[in-house]
Design a protein around this motif. Structure first.
Motif, PDB file in Angstrom:
ATOM      1  N   MET A   1       0.816  -1.229   0.000  1.00  0.00           N
ATOM      2  CA  MET A   1       0.000   0.000   0.000  1.00  0.00           C
ATOM      3  C   MET A   1       0.846   1.273   0.000  1.00  0.00           C
ATOM      4  SD  MET A   1      -2.966  -1.026   2.697  1.00  0.00           S
ATOM      5  CE  MET A   1      -3.848   0.530   2.538  1.00  0.00           C
ATOM      6  N   LEU A   2       2.137   1.115   0.278  1.00  0.00           N
ATOM      7  CA  LEU A   2       3.001   2.290   0.285  1.00  0.00           C
ATOM      8  C   LEU A   2       3.121   2.839  -1.133  1.00  0.00           C
ATOM      9  CD1 LEU A   2       5.876   1.009   2.581  1.00  0.00           C
ATOM     10  CD2 LEU A   2       4.255   2.787   3.139  1.00  0.00           C
ATOM     11  N   LYS A   3       3.188   4.159  -1.240  1.00  0.00           N
ATOM     12  CA  LYS A   3       3.421   4.754  -2.555  1.00  0.00           C
ATOM     13  C   LYS A   3       4.791   4.315  -3.043  1.00  0.00           C
ATOM     14  CE  LYS A   3       0.534   8.782  -1.936  1.00  0.00           C
ATOM     15  NZ  LYS A   3       0.383   9.419  -0.651  1.00  0.00           N
ATOM     16  N   PRO A   4       4.914   4.006  -4.345  1.00  0.00           N
ATOM     17  CA  PRO A   4       6.214   3.518  -4.826  1.00  0.00           C
ATOM     18  C   PRO A   4       7.313   4.562  -4.670  1.00  0.00           C
ATOM     19  CG  PRO A   4       4.697   3.926  -6.654  1.00  0.00           C
ATOM     20  CD  PRO A   4       3.910   4.081  -5.409  1.00  0.00           C
ATOM     21  N   GLU A   5       8.490   4.102  -4.317  1.00  0.00           N
ATOM     22  CA  GLU A   5       9.664   4.973  -4.248  1.00  0.00           C
ATOM     23  C   GLU A   5      10.487   4.758  -5.514  1.00  0.00           C
ATOM     24  OE1 GLU A   5      11.906   4.089  -0.779  1.00  0.00           O
ATOM     25  OE2 GLU A   5      10.502   5.067   0.584  1.00  0.00           O
ATOM     26  N   TYR A   6      10.963   5.860  -6.083  1.00  0.00           N
ATOM     27  CA  TYR A   6      11.748   5.756  -7.318  1.00  0.00           C
ATOM     28  C   TYR A   6      13.171   6.206  -7.065  1.00  0.00           C
ATOM     29  CZ  TYR A   6       7.335   5.117  -9.765  1.00  0.00           C
ATOM     30  OH  TYR A   6       6.127   4.621 -10.188  1.00  0.00           O
ATOM     31  N   GLU A   7      14.092   5.596  -7.792  1.00  0.00           N
ATOM     32  CA  GLU A   7      15.478   6.035  -7.716  1.00  0.00           C
ATOM     33  C   GLU A   7      15.987   6.265  -9.133  1.00  0.00           C
ATOM     34  OE1 GLU A   7      17.876   3.068  -5.887  1.00  0.00           O
ATOM     35  OE2 GLU A   7      17.108   1.438  -7.119  1.00  0.00           O
ATOM     36  N   GLU A   8      16.941   7.184  -9.230  1.00  0.00           N
ATOM     37  CA  GLU A   8      17.505   7.519 -10.539  1.00  0.00           C
ATOM     38  C   GLU A   8      18.592   6.509 -10.906  1.00  0.00           C
ATOM     39  OE1 GLU A   8      20.537  10.875 -11.869  1.00  0.00           O
ATOM     40  OE2 GLU A   8      18.622  11.742 -11.236  1.00  0.00           O
ATOM     41  N   VAL A   9      18.512   5.977 -12.137  1.00  0.00           N
ATOM     42  CA  VAL A   9      19.516   5.031 -12.630  1.00  0.00           C
ATOM     43  C   VAL A   9      20.180   5.650 -13.861  1.00  0.00           C
ATOM     44  CG1 VAL A   9      19.927   2.726 -13.559  1.00  0.00           C
ATOM     45  CG2 VAL A   9      18.172   3.064 -11.806  1.00  0.00           C
ATOM     46  N   GLU A  10      21.493   5.859 -13.778  1.00  0.00           N
ATOM     47  CA  GLU A  10      22.214   6.474 -14.909  1.00  0.00           C
ATOM     48  C   GLU A  10      22.323   5.471 -16.061  1.00  0.00           C
ATOM     49  OE1 GLU A  10      26.624   8.258 -15.875  1.00  0.00           O
ATOM     50  OE2 GLU A  10      25.853   8.496 -13.828  1.00  0.00           O
ATOM     51  N   LEU A  11      22.054   5.979 -17.285  1.00  0.00           N
ATOM     52  CA  LEU A  11      22.113   5.110 -18.474  1.00  0.00           C
ATOM     53  C   LEU A  11      23.389   5.324 -19.273  1.00  0.00           C
ATOM     54  CD1 LEU A  11      18.414   5.423 -19.713  1.00  0.00           C
ATOM     55  CD2 LEU A  11      19.431   3.553 -18.426  1.00  0.00           C
ATOM     56  N   GLY A  12      23.729   6.581 -19.531  1.00  0.00           N
ATOM     57  CA  GLY A  12      24.921   6.835 -20.354  1.00  0.00           C
ATOM     58  C   GLY A  12      25.278   8.310 -20.413  1.00  0.00           C
ATOM     59  N   ARG A  13      26.472   8.583 -21.012  1.00  0.00           N
ATOM     60  CA  ARG A  13      26.951   9.964 -21.185  1.00  0.00           C
ATOM     61  C   ARG A  13      27.395  10.149 -22.625  1.00  0.00           C
ATOM     62  NH1 ARG A  13      28.837  12.377 -16.246  1.00  0.00           N
ATOM     63  NH2 ARG A  13      30.462  13.491 -17.340  1.00  0.00           N
ATOM     64  N   ALA A  14      27.084  11.317 -23.155  1.00  0.00           N
ATOM     65  CA  ALA A  14      27.499  11.626 -24.530  1.00  0.00           C
ATOM     66  C   ALA A  14      28.057  13.045 -24.576  1.00  0.00           C
ATOM     67  CB  ALA A  14      26.317  11.486 -25.477  1.00  0.00           C
ATOM     68  N   GLU A  15      29.105  13.230 -25.372  1.00  0.00           N
ATOM     69  CA  GLU A  15      29.702  14.571 -25.506  1.00  0.00           C
ATOM     70  C   GLU A  15      29.243  15.181 -26.818  1.00  0.00           C
ATOM     71  OE1 GLU A  15      34.074  16.586 -26.059  1.00  0.00           O
ATOM     72  OE2 GLU A  15      33.945  14.734 -24.871  1.00  0.00           O
ATOM     73  N   VAL A  16      28.843  16.470 -26.766  1.00  0.00           N
ATOM     74  CA  VAL A  16      28.385  17.175 -27.976  1.00  0.00           C
ATOM     75  C   VAL A  16      29.604  17.568 -28.808  1.00  0.00           C
ATOM     76  CG1 VAL A  16      27.106  19.154 -28.863  1.00  0.00           C
ATOM     77  CG2 VAL A  16      26.353  18.033 -26.742  1.00  0.00           C
ATOM     78  N   ARG A  17      29.687  17.037 -30.055  1.00  0.00           N
ATOM     79  CA  ARG A  17      30.813  17.341 -30.960  1.00  0.00           C
ATOM     80  C   ARG A  17      30.424  18.398 -31.999  1.00  0.00           C
ATOM     81  NH1 ARG A  17      34.923  13.327 -30.669  1.00  0.00           N
ATOM     82  NH2 ARG A  17      35.019  12.822 -28.457  1.00  0.00           N
ATOM     83  N   ASP A  18      29.109  18.542 -32.265  1.00  0.00           N
ATOM     84  CA  ASP A  18      28.660  19.532 -33.262  1.00  0.00           C
ATOM     85  C   ASP A  18      27.199  19.862 -32.976  1.00  0.00           C
ATOM     86  OD1 ASP A  18      28.785  21.251 -35.337  1.00  0.00           O
ATOM     87  OD2 ASP A  18      29.521  19.775 -36.810  1.00  0.00           O
TER      88      ASP A  18
END
Length: 611
Positions: free
Chosen positions: A507-524
């Motif tokens: 019955m508790l409201k769901p707790e969410y956690e952040e999961v990192e997926l990836g990193r990208a660098e802007v080249r243009d």
């Protein structure tokens, strides 16, 4: 003398005198004591930020708050004191041996067997009583309190000992504590191959808190790995020092399975009783004692196992136990044989109550049925008021808005085969800790089968019905099926507790956690009339997914957070994900302030499993 006006309300001003009120008293009760108008007390509390009607049961804190405001000392009378006053009004004194020394006669010791689960308590009682009740218990765990009287021999003289069997599972702390309170001597059973365990310590604490002498039975000495000396050493930490070590606690090495040294254990109990206790009671007065257990029998009605502590209980006596009253129609001993009189320390089953007493309730014999009914009615009203006061949540004007918002509440009705089990189950469930977001409320508990009344109450309050060793009666099952009321049946207490705990966590409201997926660098960076600002990126780690969330970082500083990866391409193809080492083009929704060298970090929110 008039009090200063409180919110425009003028009241009699107290001079600091003490007003005695029962727990759960109403504002009307308070007003009667000080000759005031109850409506004016309602107004005073309203101005103090509390909204309460004149007839509602009020908590101790609010009574004290009102007393301070009006210069009265409020003394909330304890249930024991209130009971004494109630009995005093009927000219009955409880807990006293009437008569002089010459009226007192020796009585058998009352012994409670306690200890850790599976250390052999019930097996020991089986051996002592030459009967086997263990097989009938669910999971081999004792679910109820039973009482039995057995003969023993000391110095050629036959004497009686009364045994109370208390449940061994940890959830039954309340029942075990009650067993210790109605006892003279505690036998702590410790397995020689297992040593001191958590419930062993718990049992010792109960016995020592009740100031009860202890005899230690070191069981399972015939099992491989048995080490009785280690048990003696462990128990010295709990102030139980064996006589052979210079202490005053009797230790007896036994095997309940083989029947080894059982006579020595009974002798140790009698010797301890003779040395440490003066076990005498007046058998000629009207009976008083305690209800050990009670249940509702389909054929015989309410049946209570009572332990007579003083006086003699006779068939035909008018009796009151807690808020139950009746006349003793029939008495049975532990073997099911009819008896007509029960002397001190004698456990008997009493048939004749009009309702089921609570386990641990004190009972007493009164002159006539009318008095018994009046005492029971007054106690019932008092307990109802106290319960209403404790359940009522304080709602002030400031937090009314929060109180009106919906809260997650699991409502339960608990029905069981006897009052001790129901009480222990409720006690264990109320103690479940799953945080402040979810609340568990037991809106009704009782003994006997699940009835139509229970189902109707469940329909009204959106309740789950729990049956412990009882079933729904015919029409109740039909009604529950028709109305969609859930009935859960249990026979082992910890199974019930586990399932309710899981339900509360669900019955508790769901707790969410952040999961990192990836990193990208802007080249243009490209501008497009159709797509807006497109970032040409190289994936530096992990993977970039379409429809994930992203944050834009410049010089290790977050520029913008929680942006959608709304489109993702490799060359001219739409793709779902791009992995490390590959190039891609992506857009961050309608966000356009993207520069070469920026880093885009993507993540998703996942539901976190509850512990």
């Amino acid at each position: 003398m008039q009090a200063p006006s409180v919110g425009g309300v003028r009241l009699p001003k107290g001079s600091g005198e003490t007003i005695r009120l029962p727990r759960g008293a109403s504002l009307t009760d308070f007003a009667d004591k000080i000759n005031a108008n109850p409506a004016s007390l309602v107004q005073v509390l309203f101005h103090l930020g509390e909204m309460i009607t004149a007839t509602a049961s009020v908590s101790d804190e609010i009574l004290e708050l009102l007393g301070q405001e009006m210069n009265y000392q409020i003394q909330v009378v304890s249930p024991e004191e209130e009971d004494r006053e109630l009995l005093g009004s009927f000219d009955i004194s409880f807990g006293e041996n009437h008569g002089g020394e010459e009226d007192l006669a020796a009585r058998p010791p009352v012994v409670t067997v306690m200890g850790h689960v599976d250390h052999g308590k019930t097996r020991l009682l089986d051996t002592v009583r030459k009967a086997n009740v263990r097989e009938s218990e669910s999971g081999g765990i004792t679910q109820h309190i039973g009482a039995y009287q057995v003969p023993a021999e000391l110095e050629g003289e036959e004497r009686l000992i009364t045994f109370i069997d208390t449940p061994g599972h940890e959830a039954f702390t309340a029942m075990r504590a009650r067993g210790a309170k109605s006892t003279d001597i505690a036998i702590i059973v410790v397995a020689a191959d297992d040593g001191v365990m958590p419930q062993t310590v718990e049992a010792i604490n109960h016995a020592q808190a009740a100031d009860v002498p202890i005899v230690v039975a070191v069981n399972k000495i015939d099992v491989e790995g048995a080490n009785p000396a280690k048990v003696r050493q462990q128990l010295t930490e709990y102030n139980l020092v064996a006589e052979e070590y210079g202490g005053d606690t009797m230790f007896v090495d036994i095997s309940a399975k083989q029947g080894t040294n059982i006579e020595s254990l009974l002798e140790a109990v009698l010797l301890t009783a003779d040395a440490a206790l003066d076990l005498r009671a007046n058998p000629d007065m009207e009976a008083q004692g305690v209800a050990i257990e009670a249940h509702l029998d389909r054929g015989r009605g309410p049946v209570a196992t009572v332990l007579v502590q003083r006086g003699t209980l006779h068939v035909g006596d008018s009796i009151v136990a807690g808020d139950a009253s009746g006349r003793v129609r029939r008495m049975l001993d532990e073997h099911g044989a009819d008896i007509t009189a029960a002397t001190p320390s004698r456990p008997v089953q009493v048939i004749g109550f009009t309702s089921v007493p609570g386990a641990g309730d004190t009972f007493l014999v009164v002159d006539e049925d009318r008095v018994a009914r009046q005492i029971a009615d007054r106690r019932r009203a008092r307990e109802r008021n106290a319960e209403l006061a404790s359940r009522r949540k304080r709602v002030s004007l400031e937090d009314l808005d929060a109180a009106l918002k919906e809260t997650n509440t699991l409502n339960l009705i608990i029905k069981g085969d006897n009052s001790g089990t129901v009480e222990a189950l409720e006690d264990a469930l109320i103690k479940l800790d799953v945080g402040d977001e979810v609340e568990l409320r037991v809106i009704h508990r009782g003994v006997g089968g699940i009835t139509e009344g229970d189902i109707n109450l469940a329909i009204a309050d959106n309740v789950i019905v729990m049956g412990f060793n009882v079933r729904a009666e015919g029409k109740a099952t039909e009604l529950a099926n028709r109305e969609g009321v859930e009935i859960r049946y249990y026979s082992v207490i910890y199974q019930a507790i586990d399932e309710i705990e899981q339900a509360l966590k669900g019955m508790l409201k769901p707790e969410y956690e952040e999961v990192e997926l990836g990193r990208a660098e802007v080249r243009d960076v490209f501008k497009s009339s159709k797509f807006g600002t497109i970032a040409g990126c190289l994936v530096m780690g992990g993977e970039i997914r379409r429809n994930a969330r992203g944050r834009l970082m410049r010089d290790s500083t977050v520029i913008q957070d929680n942006l959608p990866i709304s489109s993702l391409r490799r060359f001219k193809d739409d793709v779902v994900e791009v992995r490390e080492g590959y190039e891609c083009g992506l857009t961050l929704g309608s966000y356009s302030d993207i520069k070469v060298g920026d880093v885009i970090e993507t993540f998703e929110m996942r539901e976190k499993p509850r512990a």
